[in-house]
Design an enzyme around this catalytic site. Structure first.
Site, PDB file in Angstrom:
ATOM      1  N   ARG A  40      29.628  26.281  24.530  1.00  0.00           N
ATOM      2  CA  ARG A  40      28.876  27.579  26.172  1.00  0.00           C
ATOM      3  C   ARG A  40      30.132  28.522  26.197  1.00  0.00           C
ATOM      4  O   ARG A  40      29.408  29.339  27.417  1.00  0.00           O
ATOM      5  CB  ARG A  40      29.200  26.372  28.208  1.00  0.00           C
ATOM      6  CG  ARG A  40      28.092  26.381  27.894  1.00  0.00           C
ATOM      7  CD  ARG A  40      28.447  24.952  29.398  1.00  0.00           C
ATOM      8  NE  ARG A  40      27.480  25.052  30.172  1.00  0.00           N
ATOM      9  CZ  ARG A  40      26.662  23.904  30.015  1.00  0.00           C
ATOM     10  NH1 ARG A  40      26.947  22.800  29.566  1.00  0.00           N
ATOM     11  NH2 ARG A  40      25.905  23.685  31.358  1.00  0.00           N
ATOM     12  N   LYS A  79      17.057  20.251  27.106  1.00  0.00           N
ATOM     13  CA  LYS A  79      17.990  20.213  26.439  1.00  0.00           C
ATOM     14  C   LYS A  79      18.575  18.409  26.424  1.00  0.00           C
ATOM     15  O   LYS A  79      18.155  18.282  25.294  1.00  0.00           O
ATOM     16  CB  LYS A  79      20.090  20.875  26.437  1.00  0.00           C
ATOM     17  CG  LYS A  79      19.681  22.422  26.512  1.00  0.00           C
ATOM     18  CD  LYS A  79      20.925  23.054  27.298  1.00  0.00           C
ATOM     19  CE  LYS A  79      21.452  22.978  27.927  1.00  0.00           C
ATOM     20  NZ  LYS A  79      20.801  23.249  29.514  1.00  0.00           N
ATOM     21  N   ARG A 117      21.633  14.269  40.871  1.00  0.00           N
ATOM     22  CA  ARG A 117      22.875  14.872  40.158  1.00  0.00           C
ATOM     23  C   ARG A 117      23.120  15.626  41.495  1.00  0.00           C
ATOM     24  O   ARG A 117      22.621  15.927  42.246  1.00  0.00           O
ATOM     25  CB  ARG A 117      22.765  15.779  39.244  1.00  0.00           C
ATOM     26  CG  ARG A 117      23.642  15.269  38.075  1.00  0.00           C
ATOM     27  CD  ARG A 117      22.961  15.621  36.658  1.00  0.00           C
ATOM     28  NE  ARG A 117      23.431  17.143  36.496  1.00  0.00           N
ATOM     29  CZ  ARG A 117      23.482  17.818  35.415  1.00  0.00           C
ATOM     30  NH1 ARG A 117      22.675  17.317  34.832  1.00  0.00           N
ATOM     31  NH2 ARG A 117      23.459  19.478  35.408  1.00  0.00           N
ATOM     32  N   ARG A 137      14.727  16.668  39.155  1.00  0.00           N
ATOM     33  CA  ARG A 137      15.052  15.414  38.473  1.00  0.00           C
ATOM     34  C   ARG A 137      15.941  14.393  39.541  1.00  0.00           C
ATOM     35  O   ARG A 137      15.896  14.619  39.746  1.00  0.00           O
ATOM     36  CB  ARG A 137      16.107  16.252  37.307  1.00  0.00           C
ATOM     37  CG  ARG A 137      17.072  15.590  36.904  1.00  0.00           C
ATOM     38  CD  ARG A 137      17.912  16.615  36.147  1.00  0.00           C
ATOM     39  NE  ARG A 137      18.652  17.104  36.602  1.00  0.00           N
ATOM     40  CZ  ARG A 137      19.434  18.053  35.168  1.00  0.00           C
ATOM     41  NH1 ARG A 137      19.103  18.432  34.401  1.00  0.00           N
ATOM     42  NH2 ARG A 137      20.441  18.829  36.320  1.00  0.00           N
ATOM     43  N   ARG A 147      25.212  28.210  38.201  1.00  0.00           N
ATOM     44  CA  ARG A 147      24.874  27.672  37.315  1.00  0.00           C
ATOM     45  C   ARG A 147      24.038  28.387  36.443  1.00  0.00           C
ATOM     46  O   ARG A 147      24.160  28.899  34.874  1.00  0.00           O
ATOM     47  CB  ARG A 147      23.983  26.339  36.641  1.00  0.00           C
ATOM     48  CG  ARG A 147      25.037  25.449  37.464  1.00  0.00           C
ATOM     49  CD  ARG A 147      24.435  23.852  38.005  1.00  0.00           C
ATOM     50  NE  ARG A 147      23.468  23.285  36.992  1.00  0.00           N
ATOM     51  CZ  ARG A 147      22.483  22.249  37.184  1.00  0.00           C
ATOM     52  NH1 ARG A 147      22.688  21.638  38.894  1.00  0.00           N
ATOM     53  NH2 ARG A 147      22.080  21.936  36.132  1.00  0.00           N
TER      54      ARG A 147
END
Ligand code: AP5
Length: 227
Positions: free
Chosen positions: A97, A22, A170, A136, A181
């Protein structure tokens, strides 16, 4: 069509589980169409870093991989949407969400006579998401996103966009939190696929291919949805 020629500010939603791409795709659409990327994850991380009341309440919830309360998130999003740059049109990345957030967004947009142009669902396999997320990292200065394997900078450790060497990972990008998640996504966010289908604005794309192919597919949808 670019933002300047759109009659009403466009409102596009990117749906998909953590790691679906996203943020990566929203940044590309932002550049291509002159739209504004609104990531509630980024807004919440900024609130945590600034130790605002909302940030203090959100910190532990985010670290556990659960969803922050609808009230906090809707308030943050409402404030951000009211800023002048959003008149260029927005790409919502990570919001809504829950169905409560989706209803709040409908009400907010109705106040200014706006509607949703498209809610685009990035279809991916959960199993691949842990690999995507664990590799990431992001430029701490300009926010450009990278991946150890799939999108490495041209010069290792240096941002392609701004030349910074301030790369960050992160705190919630670990296997355990990613599992929470994904559970939160399937329980609370996946029902939005039916929500937007019923409103006739749902589009879906295969988001398991390479980043540029997905970007081209998305751009075609955005062009059509904002024509
Ligand atoms: P948020 O920051 O929104 O995180 P997320 O939804 O978990 O999504 P991610 O940012 O992890 O993934 P992404 O889909 O953007 O993937 P990306 O493009 O980076 O939310 C974090 C937390 O904040 C939540 O857990 C919650 O606590 C809270 N929160 C946020 N919004 C909320 C809300 N509305 N309500 C309540 N709580 C909220 O890509 C991932 C990696 O893969 C990158 O390294 C990228 O380079 C790579 N990649 C991307 N595309 C591809 C591809 N096609 N092939 C290979 N690699 C790829």
């Amino acid at each position: 069509m670019d933002a300047a020629t759109m009659t009403k500010p466009a409102v596009l939603i990117l749906l998909g589980p953590p790691g679906a791409g996203k943020g990566t795709q929203a940044r590309m659409l932002e550049e291509k169409f002159g739209l504004v990327q609104l990531s509630t994850g980024d807004l919440l991380r900024a609130a945590v870093a600034a130790s605002t009341e909302a940030g203090k309440a959100a910190k532990a919830v985010m670290e556990a991989g659960k969803l922050v309360s609808d009230e906090i998130v809707v308030n943050i999003l409402r404030d951000r949407l009211a800023q002048p740059d959003c008149a260029r049109g927005v790409i919502l990345d990570g919001f809504p969400r829950t169905t409560v957030q989706a209803g709040a967004l409908d009400a907010l947009l109705a106040e200014s006579g706006q509607g949703i142009n498209a809610a685009i669902n990035l279809e991916v396999d959960d199993a691949a998401m842990v690999t995507r997320i664990s590799g990431r990292f992001t430029c701490g200065d300009c926010g450009e996103g990278y991946h150890d394997t799939f999108k490495a900078p041209v010069v290792a450790g240096t941002c392609d966009k701004c030349g910074s060497t301030n790369m960050k990972r992160r705190a919630d990008d670990n296997a355990e939190t990613v599992a929470s998640r994904l559970v939160a996504y399937h329980e609370q966010t996946a029902p939005l696929i039916a929500y937007y289908k019923a409103r006739d604005v749902l589009k879906s794309i295969d988001a398991m291919g390479d980043i540029d192919t997905i970007a081209a597919d998305l751009a075609a949808i955005v062009k059509q949805a904002t024509a």
